[in-house]
Scaffold this motif. Structure first.
Motif, mmCIF file in Angstrom:
data_model
loop_
_atom_site.group_PDB
_atom_site.id
_atom_site.type_symbol
_atom_site.label_atom_id
_atom_site.label_comp_id
_atom_site.label_asym_id
_atom_site.label_seq_id
_atom_site.Cartn_x
_atom_site.Cartn_y
_atom_site.Cartn_z
ATOM 1 N N HIS A 1 50.613 43.378 44.174
ATOM 2 C CA HIS A 1 49.928 43.797 42.995
ATOM 3 C C HIS A 1 48.284 44.369 42.972
ATOM 4 O O HIS A 1 47.666 45.026 43.558
ATOM 5 C CB HIS A 1 48.637 42.175 42.730
ATOM 6 N N PHE A 2 48.454 45.865 42.044
ATOM 7 C CA PHE A 2 47.710 46.789 41.828
ATOM 8 C C PHE A 2 46.564 46.373 41.236
ATOM 9 O O PHE A 2 46.350 46.678 40.194
ATOM 10 C CB PHE A 2 48.399 47.985 41.781
ATOM 11 N N ILE A 3 44.954 47.131 41.235
ATOM 12 C CA ILE A 3 43.739 47.041 41.222
ATOM 13 C C ILE A 3 43.100 48.336 41.303
ATOM 14 O O ILE A 3 42.983 49.103 42.283
ATOM 15 C CB ILE A 3 43.151 45.894 42.178
ATOM 16 N N LEU A 4 42.652 49.039 40.131
ATOM 17 C CA LEU A 4 41.954 49.732 40.048
ATOM 18 C C LEU A 4 40.150 49.366 39.279
ATOM 19 O O LEU A 4 40.227 48.799 38.337
ATOM 20 C CB LEU A 4 42.829 51.177 38.612
ATOM 21 N N GLU A 5 38.887 49.751 40.491
ATOM 22 C CA GLU A 5 38.298 49.384 39.439
ATOM 23 C C GLU A 5 36.893 50.765 39.978
ATOM 24 O O GLU A 5 37.554 51.091 40.605
ATOM 25 C CB GLU A 5 37.819 48.319 40.330
ATOM 26 N N GLU A 6 36.007 50.743 39.080
ATOM 27 C CA GLU A 6 35.000 51.235 39.370
ATOM 28 C C GLU A 6 33.546 50.698 39.367
ATOM 29 O O GLU A 6 33.586 49.259 39.089
ATOM 30 C CB GLU A 6 35.193 52.013 37.386
ATOM 31 N N GLY A 7 33.044 51.570 40.569
ATOM 32 C CA GLY A 7 31.645 50.759 41.570
ATOM 33 C C GLY A 7 31.670 51.239 42.770
ATOM 34 O O GLY A 7 32.155 51.485 43.816
ATOM 35 N N TYR A 8 31.082 50.177 43.154
ATOM 36 C CA TYR A 8 30.579 50.133 44.786
ATOM 37 C C TYR A 8 31.830 49.302 44.987
ATOM 38 O O TYR A 8 31.673 48.294 45.081
ATOM 39 C CB TYR A 8 29.454 49.602 45.441
ATOM 40 N N TYR B 1 36.555 53.106 42.886
ATOM 41 C CA TYR B 1 35.771 54.536 42.970
ATOM 42 C C TYR B 1 34.368 55.049 41.695
ATOM 43 O O TYR B 1 33.593 53.746 41.433
ATOM 44 C CB TYR B 1 36.493 55.155 41.794
ATOM 45 N N GLU B 2 33.842 55.788 42.105
ATOM 46 C CA GLU B 2 31.869 55.334 41.337
ATOM 47 C C GLU B 2 32.068 56.147 41.009
ATOM 48 O O GLU B 2 32.289 57.937 40.915
ATOM 49 C CB GLU B 2 31.040 55.950 43.039
ATOM 50 N N SER C 1 30.931 45.870 46.336
ATOM 51 C CA SER C 1 31.092 44.996 45.585
ATOM 52 C C SER C 1 31.540 44.475 45.323
ATOM 53 O O SER C 1 31.811 43.085 44.786
ATOM 54 C CB SER C 1 30.034 45.606 44.842
ATOM 55 N N ILE C 2 32.474 45.281 44.853
ATOM 56 C CA ILE C 2 33.791 45.189 44.131
ATOM 57 C C ILE C 2 34.813 44.287 45.047
ATOM 58 O O ILE C 2 35.464 43.180 44.782
ATOM 59 C CB ILE C 2 34.746 46.888 44.071
ATOM 60 N N LEU C 3 34.669 44.381 46.617
ATOM 61 C CA LEU C 3 35.121 43.933 47.478
ATOM 62 C C LEU C 3 34.809 42.253 47.716
ATOM 63 O O LEU C 3 35.760 41.294 47.154
ATOM 64 C CB LEU C 3 35.901 44.057 48.917
ATOM 65 N N LYS C 4 33.830 42.087 46.995
ATOM 66 C CA LYS C 4 33.235 41.046 47.261
ATOM 67 C C LYS C 4 33.629 39.420 46.063
ATOM 68 O O LYS C 4 33.931 38.796 45.610
ATOM 69 C CB LYS C 4 31.720 40.692 47.486
ATOM 70 N N LYS C 5 34.137 40.412 44.790
ATOM 71 C CA LYS C 5 34.372 40.117 43.488
ATOM 72 C C LYS C 5 35.455 39.270 44.024
ATOM 73 O O LYS C 5 35.850 38.078 43.060
ATOM 74 C CB LYS C 5 34.186 40.942 42.595
ATOM 75 N N ILE C 6 35.972 40.698 43.868
ATOM 76 C CA ILE C 6 37.762 40.263 43.985
ATOM 77 C C ILE C 6 37.747 38.885 45.363
ATOM 78 O O ILE C 6 38.420 38.400 44.843
ATOM 79 C CB ILE C 6 38.375 41.587 44.957
ATOM 80 N N ILE C 7 37.286 39.081 46.270
ATOM 81 C CA ILE C 7 38.210 37.714 47.207
ATOM 82 C C ILE C 7 37.025 36.815 46.188
ATOM 83 O O ILE C 7 38.335 35.839 46.321
ATOM 84 C CB ILE C 7 36.594 38.457 48.875
ATOM 85 N N LYS C 8 35.844 36.284 45.443
ATOM 86 C CA LYS C 8 35.966 35.793 45.103
ATOM 87 C C LYS C 8 36.732 34.857 43.928
ATOM 88 O O LYS C 8 37.315 34.052 44.203
ATOM 89 C CB LYS C 8 34.423 35.422 44.469
ATOM 90 N N ASP C 9 37.087 36.037 42.887
ATOM 91 C CA ASP C 9 37.868 35.938 41.573
ATOM 92 C C ASP C 9 39.167 35.447 42.135
ATOM 93 O O ASP C 9 40.100 34.576 41.490
ATOM 94 C CB ASP C 9 37.872 37.418 41.008
ATOM 95 N N GLU C 10 40.025 36.226 43.001
ATOM 96 C CA GLU C 10 41.385 35.473 43.012
ATOM 97 C C GLU C 10 41.491 34.754 44.973
ATOM 98 O O GLU C 10 42.447 34.400 44.916
ATOM 99 C CB GLU C 10 41.970 37.846 43.594
ATOM 100 N N ILE D 1 37.406 61.049 33.223
ATOM 101 C CA ILE D 1 36.621 60.874 34.318
ATOM 102 C C ILE D 1 38.057 59.535 35.124
ATOM 103 O O ILE D 1 38.703 59.272 35.576
ATOM 104 C CB ILE D 1 35.781 60.501 35.249
ATOM 105 N N GLU D 2 37.332 58.466 33.836
ATOM 106 C CA GLU D 2 38.756 57.346 33.861
ATOM 107 C C GLU D 2 39.639 57.412 33.946
ATOM 108 O O GLU D 2 40.583 56.630 34.562
ATOM 109 C CB GLU D 2 38.021 56.418 32.663
#
Length: 277
Positions: A89-96, A38-39, A99-108, A59-60
């Motif tokens: 596995h459930f993930i809640l992230e703030e941002g675009y 979410y943004e 960008s989040i997809l790329k980060k999680i793909i790399k980190d996980e 909001i958070e």
């Protein structure tokens, strides 16, 4: 253990794609990572800083409560389709999202992304839905995009569009386990007027390499590539379309072309996109 990433906004389109994501996870003995991004709204800089902080905290908290409330319905969808055993596995992230997809793909170390495409209102206006189009064009892992109207059924026939280069060869090798686990056949389709036929050396090389595998080869000489692919999809009763991203024009047209109104099948078929490396 394989890992599949499934971004969701909890819409009907996303819930529809969830079934494919769960099935793909079952097929690959994978864990499903369910992501909601979410943004934050932009609040005027002239506002009281303490007030802004309080607004963001509210909001958070609201987003977290909403996300928490959505987890049981997601588990219910899994149970309904006898997929409750799939680890999630459930993930809640703030941002675009991208960008989040790329980060999680790399980190996980994610292996695949499964996404729902926009509903009917978006199909004519937005190619594939903007989020899915961005994902297809910029992510480094395969993306399975599931149209709003797709209804999950067993995958028996996979169409794989090819120009017989090493990128396609690599993608076909990765597609084979999906076909084998589903007892499906991969129908490699080459549509062009470039002179490559079944008798061509490259075609014979591929035939030899994939001999004994559930792979067929089909050749159509035509200048109307998309039309020929659409007709092939209808005729062969294809359940999944696979290709490499260089064919972006094809993915645009498969959801927006006027041909989709004339042919019955392909607007309901998921598209698996591999990326050129």
């Amino acid at each position: 253990m394989k890992k599949i990433l499934f971004p969701t906004d909890f819409s009907d389109t996303a819930n529809n794609a969830l079934v494919y994501a769960l099935k793909m996870a079952e097929n690959r003995n994978a864990t499903l990572y369910v992501l909601h991004a979410y943004e934050m709204p932009v609040i005027s800089a002239t506002a009281n800083p303490m007030m802004i902080q309080d607004v963001y905290k509210t909001i958070e908290l609201g987003r977290f409560e909403n996300f928490k409330d959505q987890v049981p319905p997601i588990r219910q969808i899994a149970e309904k389709h006898d997929l409750g055993h799939i680890p999630m596995h459930f993930i809640l992230e703030e941002g675009y999202l991208n960008s989040i997809l790329k980060k999680i793909i790399k980190d996980e170390n994610i292996d695949m992304v499964v996404m729902g495409t926009s509903g009917l209102s978006g199909f004519e206006k937005k190619i594939l839905g903007s989020n899915t189009a961005n994902a297809i064009s910029t992510l480094t892992v395969p993306v399975l995009s599931v149209p709003h109207d797709a209804v999950y059924k067993s995958i028996n026939a996979i169409a794989f569009t090819t120009v017989f280069d090493h990128q396609d060869d690599a993608a076909l090798t990765r597609l084979l386990p999906i076909a084998e686990r589903n007892n499906a056949v991969i129908k490699c389709l080459h549509v062009s007027n470039d002179g490559i036929t079944e008798a061509s050396e490259v075609a014979q090389t591929w035939k030899q390499k994939y001999s004994g595998q559930p792979v067929e080869f089909h050749f159509i000489s035509s200048k109307e590539t998309e039309k020929s692919i659409f007709e092939f999809i209808d005729k062969e009763q294809i359940d999944l379309i696979a290709s490499v991203t260089r064919n972006r024009n094809f993915f645009e047209k498969i959801f927006t072309s006027s041909l989709t109104k004339k042919l019955t099948y392909h607007t309901n078929i998921p598209v698996l996109v591999y990326h050129e490396h």
